[in-house]
Design a protein around this motif. Structure first.
Motif, PDB file in Angstrom:
ATOM      1  N   LEU A  86       1.019  -1.164  -0.056  1.00  0.00           N
ATOM      2  CA  LEU A  86      -0.086   0.149   0.116  1.00  0.00           C
ATOM      3  C   LEU A  86       0.785   1.270   0.243  1.00  0.00           C
ATOM      4  O   LEU A  86       0.491   2.364  -0.763  1.00  0.00           O
ATOM      5  N   GLN A  87       2.075   1.171   0.548  1.00  0.00           N
ATOM      6  CA  GLN A  87       2.805   2.269   0.837  1.00  0.00           C
ATOM      7  C   GLN A  87       3.240   2.717  -0.794  1.00  0.00           C
ATOM      8  O   GLN A  87       3.565   3.795  -1.100  1.00  0.00           O
ATOM      9  N   ARG A  88       3.887   1.473  -1.350  1.00  0.00           N
ATOM     10  CA  ARG A  88       4.382   1.830  -2.853  1.00  0.00           C
ATOM     11  C   ARG A  88       3.427   2.255  -3.654  1.00  0.00           C
ATOM     12  O   ARG A  88       3.676   3.049  -4.418  1.00  0.00           O
ATOM     13  N   LYS A  89       2.050   1.681  -3.211  1.00  0.00           N
ATOM     14  CA  LYS A  89       1.136   2.124  -4.278  1.00  0.00           C
ATOM     15  C   LYS A  89       0.774   3.532  -3.888  1.00  0.00           C
ATOM     16  O   LYS A  89       0.360   4.299  -5.054  1.00  0.00           O
ATOM     17  N   SER A  90       0.773   3.953  -2.852  1.00  0.00           N
ATOM     18  CA  SER A  90       0.458   5.553  -2.353  1.00  0.00           C
ATOM     19  C   SER A  90       1.622   6.330  -2.992  1.00  0.00           C
ATOM     20  O   SER A  90       1.288   7.412  -3.357  1.00  0.00           O
ATOM     21  N   GLU A  91       2.817   5.843  -2.732  1.00  0.00           N
ATOM     22  CA  GLU A  91       3.896   6.777  -3.432  1.00  0.00           C
ATOM     23  C   GLU A  91       3.670   6.634  -4.923  1.00  0.00           C
ATOM     24  O   GLU A  91       4.061   7.857  -5.459  1.00  0.00           O
ATOM     25  N   LYS A  92       3.312   5.514  -5.522  1.00  0.00           N
ATOM     26  CA  LYS A  92       3.164   5.853  -7.153  1.00  0.00           C
ATOM     27  C   LYS A  92       2.021   6.724  -7.302  1.00  0.00           C
ATOM     28  O   LYS A  92       2.154   7.396  -8.151  1.00  0.00           O
ATOM     29  N   LEU A  93       0.934   6.569  -6.446  1.00  0.00           N
ATOM     30  CA  LEU A  93      -0.238   7.533  -6.979  1.00  0.00           C
ATOM     31  C   LEU A  93       0.257   9.089  -6.677  1.00  0.00           C
ATOM     32  O   LEU A  93      -0.366  10.022  -7.364  1.00  0.00           O
ATOM     33  N   GLN A  94       0.868   9.247  -5.519  1.00  0.00           N
ATOM     34  CA  GLN A  94       1.357  10.496  -5.280  1.00  0.00           C
ATOM     35  C   GLN A  94       2.279  11.008  -6.506  1.00  0.00           C
ATOM     36  O   GLN A  94       2.323  12.228  -6.861  1.00  0.00           O
ATOM     37  N   HIS A  95       3.134  10.103  -6.839  1.00  0.00           N
ATOM     38  CA  HIS A  95       4.023  10.372  -7.964  1.00  0.00           C
ATOM     39  C   HIS A  95       3.065  10.747  -9.311  1.00  0.00           C
ATOM     40  O   HIS A  95       3.434  11.791 -10.156  1.00  0.00           O
ATOM     41  N   LEU A  96       2.147  10.022  -9.600  1.00  0.00           N
ATOM     42  CA  LEU A  96       1.352  10.351 -10.778  1.00  0.00           C
ATOM     43  C   LEU A  96       0.480  11.608 -10.616  1.00  0.00           C
ATOM     44  O   LEU A  96       0.327  12.231 -11.642  1.00  0.00           O
ATOM     45  N   SER A  97       0.299  11.816  -9.421  1.00  0.00           N
ATOM     46  CA  SER A  97      -0.590  12.961  -9.282  1.00  0.00           C
ATOM     47  C   SER A  97       0.480  14.193  -9.595  1.00  0.00           C
ATOM     48  O   SER A  97      -0.057  15.611  -9.670  1.00  0.00           O
ATOM     49  N   MET A  98       1.652  14.187  -9.312  1.00  0.00           N
ATOM     50  CA  MET A  98       2.500  15.287  -9.310  1.00  0.00           C
ATOM     51  C   MET A  98       3.278  15.337 -10.769  1.00  0.00           C
ATOM     52  O   MET A  98       3.838  16.609 -11.083  1.00  0.00           O
TER      53      MET A  98
END
Length: 276
Positions: A86-98
């Motif tokens: 979940l942490q990797r997925k959250s970081e990926k989503l955060q990266h995609l959002s930025m």
């Protein structure tokens, strides 16, 4: 008839009567003591059974605790793995959002946040920040002539060249379409103009030998500076850099122009741009 002396003589006591009296020990008392009674045996058996039962109960309880500890350890590993996922997925989503998904550069919103943070910090110490705004010359013709896949490769080529020449303090973002921005904290307009011309020359040299070749790919770049004299207003900084980019287009493209505060900002440039 027997003699009178013999008849009248008293009977002689047995020899045993003259010897000291001896206690007659029964034969049974000289044998091995009798075994405990049956009730005592049962008590011992019950005691032994209690000990065995207590040991068995303790062993079973220990086994249960070991099994429970192993189950909890497995569950903890599963939860840890899920947390990491979940942490990797959250970081990926955060990266995609930025970040822009095509080029990996900061998107417009994230670039605006970073630019504001840098300007607010530099303004406290009266330090400069320069902004470079650039786009690809005749990008629409590249898409129309060679297809959008080649257009995407052209964007990727420009981003790759930019990353080769930027330093860690620089902030790089995609404004939209084929337009990009570079914020150079602590750099004057002259220094940023030198960087802009380096990018221009590198793209012009790299495009013809790219795979596939993209002949005619060049950049137009505009540079503006924020400092105590010109102020630190972001909208004004972007407008001046954008106006300089427009002047570079007017000069025939494949050029770098620094904003001149004395020259009026082209109305056409301001009309088609949107603020950060």
């Amino acid at each position: 008839m027997p003699p009178a002396s013999a008849a009248s003589a008293p009977a002689q006591p047995a020899a045993a009567s003259t010897a000291p009296a001896q206690t007659v020990v029964p034969e049974q008392s000289m044998q091995t003591p009798a075994p405990p009674s049956r009730s005592l045996t049962w008590l011992w058996l019950l005691a032994l059974g209690g000990v065995l039962l207590a040991w068995w109960t303790a062993w079973r309880r220990g086994q249960h605790l070991r099994d429970e500890a192993e189950r909890l350890a497995r569950q903890q590993r599963v939860l840890k793995s899920a947390h990491s996922h979940l942490q990797r997925k959250s970081e990926k989503l955060q990266h995609l959002s930025m970040h822009d998904p095509l080029t990996g550069a900061l998107n417009r919103q994230a670039f605006g946040v970073e630019l504001r943070d840098r300007i607010d910090h530099l303004a406290k110490y009266n330090l400069p920040l320069s902004l470079i705004v650039f786009d690809l010359d005749h990008f629409k013709q590249i898409n129309d002539r060679h297809g959008h896949l080649v257009g995407d490769k052209a964007l990727a080529l420009v981003v790759g060249v930019a990353r080769e020449h930027l330093v860690s303090d620089d902030v790089f973002g995609r404004f939209g379409g084929d337009e990009f921005m570079v914020a150079c904290p602590g750099q004057t307009a002259a220094q940023a103009l030198t960087l802009a011309d380096t990018l221009r020359q590198a793209v012009a040299a790299r495009a013809p030998i790219a795979d596939p070749p993209i002949p005619g790919l060049t950049l137009s770049l505009g540079v503006a500076q924020a400092d105590p004299e010109r102020g630190y207003d972001i909208d004004d900084l972007f407008a001046r850099a954008d106006a300089a980019l427009y002047v570079a287009k007017q000069r025939g493209r494949n050029a770098c122009v620094a904003a001149d505060d004395e020259a009026p900002m082209p109305v056409e440039a301001a009309a088609v741009r949107r603020h950060l």
